[in-house]
Design a protein around this motif. Structure first.
Motif, PDB file in Angstrom:
ATOM      1  N   SER A 175       0.893  -1.146   0.084  1.00  0.00           N
ATOM      2  CA  SER A 175       0.107   0.058  -0.066  1.00  0.00           C
ATOM      3  C   SER A 175       0.947   1.369   0.040  1.00  0.00           C
ATOM      4  O   SER A 175       0.542   2.131   0.736  1.00  0.00           O
ATOM      5  CB  SER A 175      -1.114  -0.087   1.081  1.00  0.00           C
ATOM      6  N   ASP A 176       1.927   1.232  -0.837  1.00  0.00           N
ATOM      7  CA  ASP A 176       3.019   2.519  -0.580  1.00  0.00           C
ATOM      8  C   ASP A 176       2.208   3.726  -1.130  1.00  0.00           C
ATOM      9  O   ASP A 176       2.420   4.748  -0.455  1.00  0.00           O
ATOM     10  CB  ASP A 176       4.455   2.002  -1.329  1.00  0.00           C
ATOM     11  N   ILE A 177       1.744   3.543  -2.040  1.00  0.00           N
ATOM     12  CA  ILE A 177       0.995   4.917  -2.944  1.00  0.00           C
ATOM     13  C   ILE A 177       0.022   5.521  -1.803  1.00  0.00           C
ATOM     14  O   ILE A 177      -0.139   6.432  -1.675  1.00  0.00           O
ATOM     15  CB  ILE A 177       0.384   4.544  -4.222  1.00  0.00           C
ATOM     16  N   GLU A 178      -0.692   4.390  -1.330  1.00  0.00           N
ATOM     17  CA  GLU A 178      -1.810   4.867  -0.239  1.00  0.00           C
ATOM     18  C   GLU A 178      -1.260   5.647   0.846  1.00  0.00           C
ATOM     19  O   GLU A 178      -1.948   6.705   1.133  1.00  0.00           O
ATOM     20  CB  GLU A 178      -2.790   3.519   0.118  1.00  0.00           C
ATOM     21  N   ILE A 179      -0.239   4.931   1.270  1.00  0.00           N
ATOM     22  CA  ILE A 179       0.356   5.575   2.524  1.00  0.00           C
ATOM     23  C   ILE A 179       1.005   6.704   2.070  1.00  0.00           C
ATOM     24  O   ILE A 179       0.861   7.838   2.891  1.00  0.00           O
ATOM     25  CB  ILE A 179       1.615   4.677   3.232  1.00  0.00           C
ATOM     26  N   ASN A 180       1.642   6.942   1.129  1.00  0.00           N
ATOM     27  CA  ASN A 180       2.394   8.006   0.712  1.00  0.00           C
ATOM     28  C   ASN A 180       1.317   9.479   0.445  1.00  0.00           C
ATOM     29  O   ASN A 180       1.501  10.537   0.895  1.00  0.00           O
ATOM     30  CB  ASN A 180       2.913   8.078  -0.871  1.00  0.00           C
ATOM     31  N   ALA A 181       0.158   8.728  -0.051  1.00  0.00           N
ATOM     32  CA  ALA A 181      -1.039   9.840  -0.488  1.00  0.00           C
ATOM     33  C   ALA A 181      -1.733  10.224   0.988  1.00  0.00           C
ATOM     34  O   ALA A 181      -2.035  11.487   1.134  1.00  0.00           O
ATOM     35  CB  ALA A 181      -2.249   9.180  -1.441  1.00  0.00           C
ATOM     36  N   LEU A 182      -1.893   9.435   1.746  1.00  0.00           N
ATOM     37  CA  LEU A 182      -2.326   9.628   3.054  1.00  0.00           C
ATOM     38  C   LEU A 182      -1.398  10.638   3.799  1.00  0.00           C
ATOM     39  O   LEU A 182      -2.083  11.723   4.372  1.00  0.00           O
ATOM     40  CB  LEU A 182      -2.740   8.526   3.780  1.00  0.00           C
ATOM     41  N   GLN A 183      -0.193  10.413   3.649  1.00  0.00           N
ATOM     42  CA  GLN A 183       0.467  11.335   4.422  1.00  0.00           C
ATOM     43  C   GLN A 183       0.680  12.606   3.977  1.00  0.00           C
ATOM     44  O   GLN A 183       0.708  13.743   4.593  1.00  0.00           O
ATOM     45  CB  GLN A 183       2.060  10.822   4.409  1.00  0.00           C
ATOM     46  N   ARG A 184       0.577  12.752   2.454  1.00  0.00           N
ATOM     47  CA  ARG A 184       0.451  14.057   1.839  1.00  0.00           C
ATOM     48  C   ARG A 184      -0.667  14.977   2.089  1.00  0.00           C
ATOM     49  O   ARG A 184      -0.873  16.023   1.993  1.00  0.00           O
ATOM     50  CB  ARG A 184       0.811  13.951   0.189  1.00  0.00           C
ATOM     51  N   ALA A 185      -1.911  14.223   2.247  1.00  0.00           N
ATOM     52  CA  ALA A 185      -3.002  14.802   2.366  1.00  0.00           C
ATOM     53  C   ALA A 185      -3.410  15.065   3.932  1.00  0.00           C
ATOM     54  O   ALA A 185      -4.107  15.980   4.190  1.00  0.00           O
ATOM     55  CB  ALA A 185      -4.142  13.708   2.204  1.00  0.00           C
ATOM     56  N   ALA A 186      -2.392  14.534   4.940  1.00  0.00           N
ATOM     57  CA  ALA A 186      -2.768  14.724   6.298  1.00  0.00           C
ATOM     58  C   ALA A 186      -2.116  16.398   6.713  1.00  0.00           C
ATOM     59  O   ALA A 186      -1.444  17.060   6.074  1.00  0.00           O
ATOM     60  CB  ALA A 186      -1.848  13.890   6.943  1.00  0.00           C
ATOM     61  N   THR A 187      -2.931  16.947   7.791  1.00  0.00           N
ATOM     62  CA  THR A 187      -2.641  18.181   8.361  1.00  0.00           C
ATOM     63  C   THR A 187      -1.600  18.138   9.180  1.00  0.00           C
ATOM     64  O   THR A 187      -0.576  18.773   9.235  1.00  0.00           O
ATOM     65  CB  THR A 187      -3.983  18.918   8.650  1.00  0.00           C
ATOM     66  N   VAL A 188      -2.034  17.141  10.284  1.00  0.00           N
ATOM     67  CA  VAL A 188      -0.957  16.671  11.058  1.00  0.00           C
ATOM     68  C   VAL A 188      -0.528  15.288  11.222  1.00  0.00           C
ATOM     69  O   VAL A 188      -1.629  14.617  11.154  1.00  0.00           O
ATOM     70  CB  VAL A 188      -1.443  17.375  12.771  1.00  0.00           C
ATOM     71  N   ILE A 189       0.725  14.862  11.299  1.00  0.00           N
ATOM     72  CA  ILE A 189       1.076  13.589  11.446  1.00  0.00           C
ATOM     73  C   ILE A 189       1.456  13.225  12.830  1.00  0.00           C
ATOM     74  O   ILE A 189       2.377  14.011  13.528  1.00  0.00           O
ATOM     75  CB  ILE A 189       2.130  13.141  10.178  1.00  0.00           C
ATOM     76  N   VAL A 190       0.831  12.287  13.533  1.00  0.00           N
ATOM     77  CA  VAL A 190       1.067  11.701  14.690  1.00  0.00           C
ATOM     78  C   VAL A 190       1.944  10.624  14.812  1.00  0.00           C
ATOM     79  O   VAL A 190       1.719   9.543  13.889  1.00  0.00           O
ATOM     80  CB  VAL A 190      -0.209  11.629  15.548  1.00  0.00           C
ATOM     81  N   GLN A 191       2.806  10.112  15.487  1.00  0.00           N
ATOM     82  CA  GLN A 191       3.379   9.048  16.041  1.00  0.00           C
ATOM     83  C   GLN A 191       3.762   9.001  17.438  1.00  0.00           C
ATOM     84  O   GLN A 191       4.594   9.328  17.895  1.00  0.00           O
ATOM     85  CB  GLN A 191       4.731   8.846  15.240  1.00  0.00           C
ATOM     86  N   LYS A 192       2.568   8.457  17.948  1.00  0.00           N
ATOM     87  CA  LYS A 192       2.598   8.454  19.353  1.00  0.00           C
ATOM     88  C   LYS A 192       2.984   6.978  20.139  1.00  0.00           C
ATOM     89  O   LYS A 192       2.537   6.637  21.078  1.00  0.00           O
ATOM     90  CB  LYS A 192       1.156   8.691  20.108  1.00  0.00           C
ATOM     91  N   SER A 193       4.188   6.544  19.506  1.00  0.00           N
ATOM     92  CA  SER A 193       4.670   5.241  20.028  1.00  0.00           C
ATOM     93  C   SER A 193       4.976   5.490  21.576  1.00  0.00           C
ATOM     94  O   SER A 193       5.614   6.224  22.197  1.00  0.00           O
ATOM     95  CB  SER A 193       6.014   4.711  19.353  1.00  0.00           C
ATOM     96  N   ILE A 194       5.113   4.040  22.217  1.00  0.00           N
ATOM     97  CA  ILE A 194       5.487   4.028  23.693  1.00  0.00           C
ATOM     98  C   ILE A 194       6.861   3.870  23.536  1.00  0.00           C
ATOM     99  O   ILE A 194       7.755   4.153  24.394  1.00  0.00           O
ATOM    100  CB  ILE A 194       4.811   2.846  24.253  1.00  0.00           C
ATOM    101  N   LYS A 195       7.269   3.014  22.681  1.00  0.00           N
ATOM    102  CA  LYS A 195       8.664   2.611  22.363  1.00  0.00           C
ATOM    103  C   LYS A 195       8.777   2.608  20.774  1.00  0.00           C
ATOM    104  O   LYS A 195       7.759   2.314  20.270  1.00  0.00           O
ATOM    105  CB  LYS A 195       8.974   1.007  22.779  1.00  0.00           C
ATOM    106  N   GLU A 196       9.938   2.828  20.510  1.00  0.00           N
ATOM    107  CA  GLU A 196      10.261   2.924  18.914  1.00  0.00           C
ATOM    108  C   GLU A 196      11.654   2.644  18.729  1.00  0.00           C
ATOM    109  O   GLU A 196      12.490   2.972  19.440  1.00  0.00           O
ATOM    110  CB  GLU A 196       9.792   4.495  18.452  1.00  0.00           C
ATOM    111  N   GLY A 197      11.946   2.011  17.528  1.00  0.00           N
ATOM    112  CA  GLY A 197      13.297   1.716  17.033  1.00  0.00           C
ATOM    113  C   GLY A 197      13.775   3.195  16.499  1.00  0.00           C
ATOM    114  O   GLY A 197      14.258   3.828  17.446  1.00  0.00           O
ATOM    115  N   PHE A 198      13.535   3.268  15.333  1.00  0.00           N
ATOM    116  CA  PHE A 198      13.890   4.517  14.790  1.00  0.00           C
ATOM    117  C   PHE A 198      12.587   5.365  14.501  1.00  0.00           C
ATOM    118  O   PHE A 198      12.781   6.338  14.768  1.00  0.00           O
ATOM    119  CB  PHE A 198      14.905   4.194  13.357  1.00  0.00           C
ATOM    120  N   GLY A 199      11.736   4.748  13.841  1.00  0.00           N
ATOM    121  CA  GLY A 199      10.473   5.618  13.416  1.00  0.00           C
ATOM    122  C   GLY A 199      10.477   5.977  12.023  1.00  0.00           C
ATOM    123  O   GLY A 199      10.550   7.126  11.898  1.00  0.00           O
TER     124      GLY A 199
END
Ligand code: UDP
Length: 407
Positions: A296-320
């Motif tokens: 779903s790479d194109i879908e993810i790309n499009a959603l990210q480009r359409a977003a007003t704010v992007i959140v990454q509320k991880s409790i733990k994360e490698g790199f992210g």
């Protein structure tokens, strides 16, 4: 080989407008010095998650530079992946129950794979804990064995870490994604940040028509501000926390939330997380839970480009990597101050860091009500990624790592 590796990919010269000619020439010079050496990458899945994402780019580029590079995946059943998922959680510090038989079964599957895999390669580059015990094969195959750790093992469950460490310390060298993820080891330790590919389907420029087509497909109205988190459905990504923060913001600002993600073949826990998320979201029409298939790479790309704010509320994360992808697209981001996110998000410079649900809600509100500040953060974020986290820089680091084994 997985189908993703066979599709037409950009060539290294296509990156020249982004990174410049001399950086490309430098890669060629380093690759030439490796002539005659072959690299075998081994991990536990071709699809899902950041490791597969990076390998699917890196292996073809190494080949293009004339380095003989391959990628193999170990085989395991549900029981094995349940155990390795528990290892993963425990290495991130989560409390997990283990039986002695878990460790025995882990070794048994590694042993079986070490009999079945084709190990032809001079440098055996093993990724993450799942295949770590393949090192037992080192007397018979490979010249150099390297272990790449993509996760944060700084505060692990000691039983699991000591078990893994016994194998890790039989390698020639280890590689971590950030200084604060590592544990001191007796072997050589390298630091290599991950990266994204700016020309991949996930990150390339898209037209408005392409973006709108994806939003239409999922029935999302582009006029209402979009808050987005892209992540596997995993407790450590805290999707429920994202819903709670969104509910706080929505009390005063009309907006919608998209939680988009799939399930990785090596993560049996995701179905449970997904149903919990659906329950918490209830029937709120402003919450879109999108279960995406792996390609779903194109879908993810499009959603990210359409977003007003992007959140990454991880409790733990490698790199992210989702954070890197968002910053590359010039998006304002609200992300937890954990793991590799802190290398990417400099608070109030390249994005907003948060420490709680309330903090996330506050920052989302700030960005929605200050579009100029949001744009400035996004611009800085893009520049930060261009400088530090593109695949061409990563490729150079890997070439230097391989060369360091011989010079
Ligand atoms: N990703 C994806 N589909 C999904 C969820 C995530 O392709 O359903 C991608 C995401 O865009 C990113 C990577 O998988 O490139 C996730 O990497 P990250 O480091 O953020 O997290 P991980 O999954 O490795 O913990």
């Amino acid at each position: 080989m997985d189908k993703d590796l066979q599709v037409k990919r950009p060539k290294l010269r296509d990156y020249e407008p982004i990174i410049g000619k001399s950086s490309l020439e430098e890669l060629k010079i380093l690759a030439d010095k490796l002539s005659g050496k072959s690299i075998l990458n081994i991990n536990s899945t071709y699809i899902g998650g950041g490791v597969a994402e990076i390998l699917a780019r890196m292996v073809p580029f190494l080949n293009e530079l004339g380095v003989d590079a391959k990628w193999s995946v170990i085989k395991g059943d549900n029981e094995f992946f349940n155990i390795t998922k528990k290892f993963h959680n425990a290495l991130h510090g989560k409390k997990e129950e283990f039986k002695d038989s878990d460790f025995e079964y882990f070794l048994e599957v590694n042993r079986k794979n070490s009999e079945e895999l084709d190990f032809s390669g001079d440098i055996i580059f093993v990724h993450d804990p799942q295949p770590v015990a393949l090192i037992k094969k080192r007397e018979q195959v490979g010249e150099k064995w390297l272990w790449r750790c993509h996760i944060d093992v700084s505060k692990p469950d000691e039983r699991v870490w000591n078990f893994i460490k016994d194998y890790v310390e039989q390698y020639d060298a280890s590689v971590f994604s950030a200084p604060n993820f590592a544990k001191m080891l007796k072997i050589r330790m390298f630091l290599i940040y991950p990266s994204i590919d700016p020309l991949s389907n996930k990150n390339k420029e898209l037209s408005d028509e392409q973006i709108n087509a994806v939003l239409d497909k999922y029935g999302i109205d582009r006029k209402k501000p979009i808050i987005l988190q892209v992540s596997r459905f995993d407790y450590l990504k805290d999707p429920v926390g994202v819903i709670k923060a969104f509910e706080m913001v929505r009390k005063t600002i009309p907006c919608q939330l998209i939680l988009a993600g799939g399930t990785a073949t090596d993560d049996p826990e995701s179905d449970k997380v997904l149903s919990e998320v659906r329950e918490v979201a209830g029937k709120n029409p402003d919450i879109h839970i999108l279960l995406l298939p792996p390609d779903s790479d194109i879908e993810i790309n499009a959603l990210q480009r359409a977003a007003t704010v992007i959140v990454q509320k991880s409790i733990k994360e490698g790199f992210g990597l989702t954070v890197t992808e968002a910053l590359w697209k010039g998006k304002p981001i609200v992300a937890s101050a954990v793991g590799g996110i802190m290398l990417q998000v400099k608070h109030k410079i390249t994005g907003m860091l948060c420490h709680s649900i309330e903090g996330a809600a506050y920052s989302i509100r700030t960005l929605l009500t200050n579009p100029e500040f949001a744009r400035w953060l996004g611009k800085n974020g893009h520049a930060h990624v261009k400088q530090n986290f593109l695949i061409t820089r990563h490729l150079k680091d890997y070439l230097l790592l391989f060369l360091s084994q011989y010079y």
